[in-house]
Scaffold this active site. Structure first.
Site, PDB file in Angstrom:
ATOM      1  N   LYS A   9       0.832  -1.216   0.000  1.00 48.10           N
ATOM      2  CA  LYS A   9       0.000   0.000   0.000  1.00 48.10           C
ATOM      3  C   LYS A   9       0.867   1.266   0.000  1.00 48.10           C
ATOM      4  CE  LYS A   9      -3.923  -2.292   2.254  1.00 48.10           C
ATOM      5  NZ  LYS A   9      -4.938  -2.205   3.338  1.00 48.10           N
ATOM      6  N   TYR A  49     -12.213  -2.535  -3.834  1.00 48.71           N
ATOM      7  CA  TYR A  49     -12.770  -2.504  -2.481  1.00 48.71           C
ATOM      8  C   TYR A  49     -14.305  -2.509  -2.472  1.00 48.71           C
ATOM      9  CZ  TYR A  49      -8.254  -2.008  -0.126  1.00 48.71           C
ATOM     10  OH  TYR A  49      -6.985  -2.228   0.385  1.00 48.71           O
ATOM     11  N   HIS A 115      -1.960  -5.509   1.404  1.00 44.72           N
ATOM     12  CA  HIS A 115      -3.233  -6.200   1.154  1.00 44.72           C
ATOM     13  C   HIS A 115      -2.934  -7.608   0.677  1.00 44.72           C
ATOM     14  CE1 HIS A 115      -7.197  -7.146  -0.610  1.00 44.72           C
ATOM     15  NE2 HIS A 115      -6.493  -7.682  -1.592  1.00 44.72           N
ATOM     16  N   GLU A 126      -9.624 -10.443  -7.912  1.00 45.95           N
ATOM     17  CA  GLU A 126      -8.700  -9.329  -7.690  1.00 45.95           C
ATOM     18  C   GLU A 126      -7.540  -9.362  -8.685  1.00 45.95           C
ATOM     19  OE1 GLU A 126      -9.472  -8.622  -2.898  1.00 45.95           O
ATOM     20  OE2 GLU A 126      -7.598  -9.552  -3.557  1.00 45.95           O
TER      21      GLU A 126
HETATM   22  P1  IDP Z   1      -7.954  -7.018   5.494  1.00 51.56           P
HETATM   23  O1  IDP Z   1      -7.139  -6.031   4.666  1.00 51.56           O
HETATM   24  O2  IDP Z   1      -7.193  -7.526   6.681  1.00 51.56           O
HETATM   25  O3  IDP Z   1      -8.569  -8.116   4.648  1.00 51.56           O
HETATM   26  P2  IDP Z   1     -10.585  -5.785   5.534  1.00 51.56           P
HETATM   27  O4  IDP Z   1     -11.596  -5.933   6.630  1.00 51.56           O
HETATM   28  O5  IDP Z   1     -10.820  -6.495   4.243  1.00 51.56           O
HETATM   29  O6  IDP Z   1      -9.151  -6.182   6.138  1.00 51.56           O
HETATM   30  O7  IDP Z   1     -10.452  -4.219   5.253  1.00 51.56           O
HETATM   31  C1  IDP Z   1      -9.834  -3.737   4.071  1.00 51.56           C
HETATM   32  C2  IDP Z   1      -8.948  -2.572   4.423  1.00 51.56           C
HETATM   33  O8  IDP Z   1      -9.746  -1.512   4.915  1.00 51.56           O
HETATM   34  C3  IDP Z   1      -7.954  -2.849   5.553  1.00 51.56           C
HETATM   35  O9  IDP Z   1      -6.767  -3.485   5.119  1.00 51.56           O
HETATM   36  C4  IDP Z   1      -7.673  -1.449   6.055  1.00 51.56           C
HETATM   37  O10 IDP Z   1      -6.765  -0.747   5.215  1.00 51.56           O
HETATM   38  C5  IDP Z   1      -9.051  -0.812   5.940  1.00 51.56           C
HETATM   39  N1  IDP Z   1      -9.816  -0.929   7.191  1.00 51.56           N
HETATM   40  C6  IDP Z   1     -10.367  -2.049   7.719  1.00 51.56           C
HETATM   41  N2  IDP Z   1     -11.017  -1.797   8.877  1.00 51.56           N
HETATM   42  C7  IDP Z   1     -10.864  -0.466   9.082  1.00 51.56           C
HETATM   43  C8  IDP Z   1     -11.319   0.433  10.109  1.00 51.56           C
HETATM   44  O11 IDP Z   1     -11.976   0.033  11.083  1.00 51.56           O
HETATM   45  N3  IDP Z   1     -10.962   1.760   9.972  1.00 51.56           N
HETATM   46  C9  IDP Z   1     -10.235   2.220   8.909  1.00 51.56           C
HETATM   47  N4  IDP Z   1      -9.798   1.417   7.925  1.00 51.56           N
HETATM   48  C10 IDP Z   1     -10.109   0.093   7.997  1.00 51.56           C
HETATM   49 MG    MG Z   2      -9.924  -7.947   3.055  1.00 50.43          MG
END
Ligand code: IDP
Ligand code: MG
Length: 142
Positions: A9, A49, A115, A126
């Site tokens: 990222k 996303y 990611h 993806e």
């Molecule tokens: P992951 O990347 O571990 O799979 P996801 O729940 O898919 O997590 O969320 C995607 C991305 O969104 C995360 O990697 C992070 O950058 C962002 N994100 C997730 N939860 C939060 C939050 O509570 N606040 C702000 N950003 C978040």
């Molecule tokens: Mg995710």
């Protein structure tokens, strides 16, 4: 063979961590089969996303992921998805296991350095957003 999409990222690219993160993932034994640097468009970010469209952090997430260049990679191998998720650690770097990429390099729950696809099916989708079939390399990993 199982594949997974990885994105380094913008927060991590800006801190000079692209090579380190790709290297950590290569060290799992998975095979690096695609790699490129790009600046994600708004449209690509929204497609990537899309599953998070309704979440309160969606707009900030799109702003962040399009704020600077990223490095996109595809890794291939047995259990590629779960191997990468384990190497990355939990979404929130503060909760990620010691020695994981996010624990070592993530700044906060949003700016978490990397990611990785969360399932084989998600990975296929993806990967198709970032790479054409002809960009996925075929070689023997030794
Ligand atoms: P992951 O990347 O571990 O799979 P996801 O729940 O898919 O997590 O969320 C995607 C991305 O969104 C995360 O990697 C992070 O950058 C962002 N994100 C997730 N939860 C939060 C939050 O509570 N606040 C702000 N950003 C978040
Ligand atoms: Mg995710």
């Amino acid at each position: 063979m199982e594949k997974s999409l990885v994105l380094v990222k913008p927060d991590a690219v800006a801190r000079g961590l692209s090579g380190t993160i790709v290297s950590r993932l290569e060290n799992t034994g998975l095979k690096l089969i695609a790699l490129k640097m790009l600046h994600m468009s708004q449209a690509l970010a929204e497609r990537h996303y899309a599953p998070h469209k309704e979440r309160p952090f969606f707009n900030n997430l799109i702003k962040f992921i399009t704020s600077g260049p990223i490095v996109a990679a595809v890794f291939e191998g047995d259990n590629a998805v779960s191997t990468i998720r384990t190497a990355m650690g939990a979404t929130d770097p503060a909760k990620a296991d010691a020695g994981s990429i996010r624990r070592d390099f993530g700044l906060d729950i949003e700016h978490n350095a990397v990611h990785g696809s969360d399932s084989v099916q998600t990975a296929e989708h993806e990967i198709s957003l970032f790479f054409g079939e002809n960009e996925l390399m075929n070689y023997v990993r030794k």
